[in-house]
Design a protein around this motif. Structure first.
Motif, short mmCIF file in Angstrom:
data_model
loop_
_atom_site.label_atom_id
_atom_site.label_comp_id
_atom_site.label_asym_id
_atom_site.label_seq_id
_atom_site.Cartn_x
_atom_site.Cartn_y
_atom_site.Cartn_z
N THR A 1 74.24 -16.19 32.25
CA THR A 1 74.66 -15.08 31.39
C THR A 1 73.47 -14.17 31.14
O THR A 1 72.40 -14.64 30.77
N TYR B 1 71.84 -19.73 30.37
CA TYR B 1 70.82 -18.68 30.40
C TYR B 1 69.58 -19.18 31.15
O TYR B 1 69.24 -20.36 31.10
N ARG C 1 77.77 -21.50 27.68
CA ARG C 1 77.07 -20.32 28.19
C ARG C 1 75.70 -20.75 28.70
O ARG C 1 75.00 -21.53 28.04
#
Length: 227
Positions: A225, A144, A142
């Motif tokens: 994300t 960010y 993920r």
């Protein structure tokens, strides 16, 4: 004082995956140069370049020190001799291969400063419970947006039990492709990198390259994300 430093050994591999059930793993070295070399090999838990005498490792490398003649090869045998502490995720150690070339001909009376060449490869121990998910680990990362030292950055969260080796991140800004280097993200951990100011912000879809068990680059598309 001239210096003498060159690599003559071919290492047939970029990493070693050590499954829990394996009795040992091997790595082939080849001397494609015209001179013999002295090889020293050891494994360490430390991600650095400390000498073999200070190494701490659950592995034994055989042979540890040997001469490799021109045109010859030698297989390193790597054997786990002590248990590893965490059976729920992969463990990482480092194989160090140091080659010392022969002393140059000093018949001309010159002094030489000679260097050994050190190569380092990952040794990843894979518990039996993790046999089937390594190929998909990179797809589960993920990503960010973050801030690092006051400048834009990117944070990667690895929720898996695998070490994921990352090579490169690529994205487009105004039709121009930007690239930055990445490195390994440990199991169940996060890693972040600052984005150089000259590359501009990272927004929208991007592509990253991971390294699989066989040392090949695999390109994957991703998006940031939302927090």
């Amino acid at each position: 004082m001239p210096g003498a430093s060159y690599a003559s050994i071919t290492i047939n591999g970029t990493r070693i995956i050590y499954p829990e059930r394996a009795r040992e793993q091997t790595l082939r070295l080849e001397n494609n140069d015209g001179s013999p070399v002295l090889i020293q090999a050891w494994i360490d838990e430390f991600d650095g370049t400390r000498p073999a005498r200070d190494a701490v490792s659950p592995y034994l490398v055989m042979p540890t020190i040997f001469r490799l003649d021109p045109g010859k090869g030698q297989s390193l045998r790597i054997r786990k001799i002590r248990p590893l502490p965490n059976a729920e995720q992969e463990s990482l150690h480092w194989l160090n291969i140091k080659e010392v070339p022969p002393a140059p001909d000093a018949s001309d009376g010159e002094n030489y400063l000679q260097f050994g060449i050190l190569s380092r490869l990952k040794v990843i121990y894979r518990p039996e419970s993790l046999d089937s998910g390594a190929a998909d680990a990179a797809t589960r990362l993920r990503w960010y947006r973050s801030s690092l030292d006051g400048r834009p950055g990117i944070l990667c969260d690895n929720p898996t039990a695998y070490y994921v080796s990352l090579a490169e991140l690529r994205w487009q800004v105004a039709g121009k492709t930007h690239r930055m280097s990445l490195d390994t993200v440990a199991p169940h951990s996060r890693q972040q990198w600052g984005i150089p100011a000259e590359l501009g912000p990272l927004a929208g879809p991007f592509t990253f390259a991971s390294v699989n068990d066989y040392g090949a680059l695999v390109s994957l598309d991703a998006e940031l994300t939302p927090r």
